[in-house]
Design an enzyme around this catalytic site. Structure first.
Site, PDB file in Angstrom:
ATOM      1  CG  ASP A   1      -0.251  -5.576  -8.698  1.00 46.52           C
ATOM      2  OD1 ASP A   1       0.556  -5.518  -7.751  1.00 46.52           O
ATOM      3  OD2 ASP A   1      -1.486  -5.607  -8.551  1.00 46.52           O
TER       4      ASP A   1
ATOM      5  CG  HIS B   1      -2.072  -1.016   1.008  1.00 49.90           C
ATOM      6  ND1 HIS B   1      -3.212  -0.758   0.292  1.00 49.90           N
ATOM      7  CD2 HIS B   1      -2.151  -2.300   1.408  1.00 49.90           C
ATOM      8  CE1 HIS B   1      -3.971  -1.841   0.282  1.00 49.90           C
ATOM      9  NE2 HIS B   1      -3.345  -2.789   0.944  1.00 49.90           N
TER      10      HIS B   1
ATOM     11  CG  LEU C   1       0.276 -15.105  -6.089  1.00 49.54           C
ATOM     12  CD1 LEU C   1       0.389 -16.575  -6.461  1.00 49.54           C
ATOM     13  CD2 LEU C   1       1.580 -14.638  -5.470  1.00 49.54           C
TER      14      LEU C   1
HETATM   15  C1  GLA Z   1      -2.874  -4.523  -4.995  1.00 48.02           C
HETATM   16  C2  GLA Z   1      -2.769  -3.399  -6.015  1.00 48.02           C
HETATM   17  C3  GLA Z   1      -1.356  -2.765  -5.989  1.00 48.02           C
HETATM   18  C4  GLA Z   1      -0.926  -2.393  -4.576  1.00 48.02           C
HETATM   19  C5  GLA Z   1      -1.179  -3.567  -3.618  1.00 48.02           C
HETATM   20  C6  GLA Z   1      -0.924  -3.194  -2.188  1.00 48.02           C
HETATM   21  O1  GLA Z   1      -2.048  -5.599  -5.371  1.00 48.02           O
HETATM   22  O2  GLA Z   1      -3.023  -3.897  -7.295  1.00 48.02           O
HETATM   23  O3  GLA Z   1      -1.343  -1.644  -6.841  1.00 48.02           O
HETATM   24  O4  GLA Z   1      -1.571  -1.236  -4.152  1.00 48.02           O
HETATM   25  O5  GLA Z   1      -2.498  -4.054  -3.704  1.00 48.02           O
HETATM   26  O6  GLA Z   1       0.431  -2.974  -1.971  1.00 48.02           O
END
Ligand code: GLA
Length: 326
Positions: free
Chosen positions: A135, A13, A93
């Site tokens: 991601d 986050h 994932l």
């Molecule tokens: C999800 C979101 C990411 C990131 C994470 C938390 O995976 O897709 O952009 O914010 O949560 O770190």
């Protein structure tokens, strides 16, 4: 075309808060085979679903709506796209980033890592998922044997070689992520409020936390402390200090549980059980939260398994863009 999923070692986050993350692409992912067809149409074939003609209005489900979002940016005609995946769904994932990345590349999208990551982020936003850039960057830009240190304040990406004996396993909590969408959006709103009060994340220090409303203070405390943990984790990797690295994972979990409030009691219990397994140095919930997977750092000669929970040992692998040019 193959784009892997990702794990996030630490830095949760933080991506939509101009912070830091340390993540890597894994071996599992989404594969798309492209075949030409003579009738000029574009069809998508997903496992266990009816074929879908891309670009037709009202895609009946989320995966197809996402495919249409990609296709509108990179329209291709006269192809069949055959999608297979060995990434577990809804586990944290990044199966959706891997799927959208593979679709974009299969439809002919090319460009810099950041440009492609932003387009994929925009496609997710089109279907109502307001995620950060973690991601997309990790799944496309991952590097074998290294983690990516991503500084979201400048969108700078560095490479952090990981000691070969650091082993990582992800374990599914088997908790359904029903609250994930609404909880994630709420945290994003709260973090936006913090910057509206503080000016920017760069302006916010521990001393200024007292000036925030009670409901927002712990959220901001998590972001500030998590960024420090990412920096210290990089130092641990450079010094090969697996013990402190494990403690940092445990501290990250406590912060996500107590300050950012994105864990669940079931996940907390599972993390606590894994943290004390023989050979495990530390563990924490991973990803957006409210269920999904945890990540554990452990000695390479132990298996991190618990009955009733699927688990996978993961290794840093090349991301989708690197595989394309290899
Ligand atoms: C999800 C979101 C990411 C990131 C994470 C938390 O995976 O897709 O952009 O914010 O949560 O770190």
């Amino acid at each position: 075309m193959f784009v892997p999923g990702r794990v996030n070692i630490i830095g949760e986050h933080t991506d939509y808060n101009d912070g830091l993350s340390l993540a890597f692409a894994v071996e599992r992912g989404v594969r798309i085979e492209v075949r030409t067809r003579s009738d000029g149409a574009t069809w998508l074939h997903l496992e266990n679903q009816q074929p879908h003609e891309m670009g037709t209005a009202h895609a009946p489900n989320l995966s197809l709506a996402m495919a249409d979002a990609v296709w509108r940016r990179y329209p291709r005609s006269g192809i069949d796209l055959e999608v297979t995946s060995d990434l577990p769904d809804s586990a944290g994932l990044s199966s959706s980033a891997a799927y959208l990345g593979a679709l974009s590349l299969a439809c002919g999208a090319r460009g810099s890592l950041l440009d492609l990551a932003r387009v994929i982020q925009a496609c997710e936003a089109d279907v109502g998922s307001n995620v950060g850039l973690l991601d997309q960057i990790a799944t496309l830009g991952g590097e074998r044997s290294s983690a990516l240190l991503i500084d979201f304040s400048q969108n700078q990406i560095g490479s952090v070689p990981l000691p070969a004996h650091w082993a990582f396993t992800v374990m599914h909590s088997e908790v359904s992520r029903v609250l994930a969408e609404s909880g994630y959006s709420q945290r994003r709103r709260e973090c936006l409020e913090i910057t509206q009060i503080a000016g920017s994340w760069a302006d916010l220090t521990d001393d200024l936390l007292v000036g925030l409303p009670d409901s927002l203070r712990p959220r901001a405390r998590h972001v500030l402390s998590e960024n420090r943990r990412v920096t210290e984790m990089v130092d641990c990797a450079n010094r090969d200090d697996i013990e402190r690295a494990g403690q940092l994972l445990n501290e990250s979990h406590a912060s996500l549980r107590d300050d950012f409030a994105v864990s669940t009691p079931e996940v907390d219990q599972l993390v606590a059980r894994v943290q004390v397994l023989h050979g495990v140095h530390g563990a924490r919930m991973m990803g957006g939260g409210f269920g999904g997977c945890l990540i554990a750092l452990h000695e390479p000669d132990v298996s991190v398994v618990l009955e009733g929970h699927r688990s996978w040992t993961v290794h840093p692998s090349d991301g989708g863009l690197r595989r394309l040019i290899r």
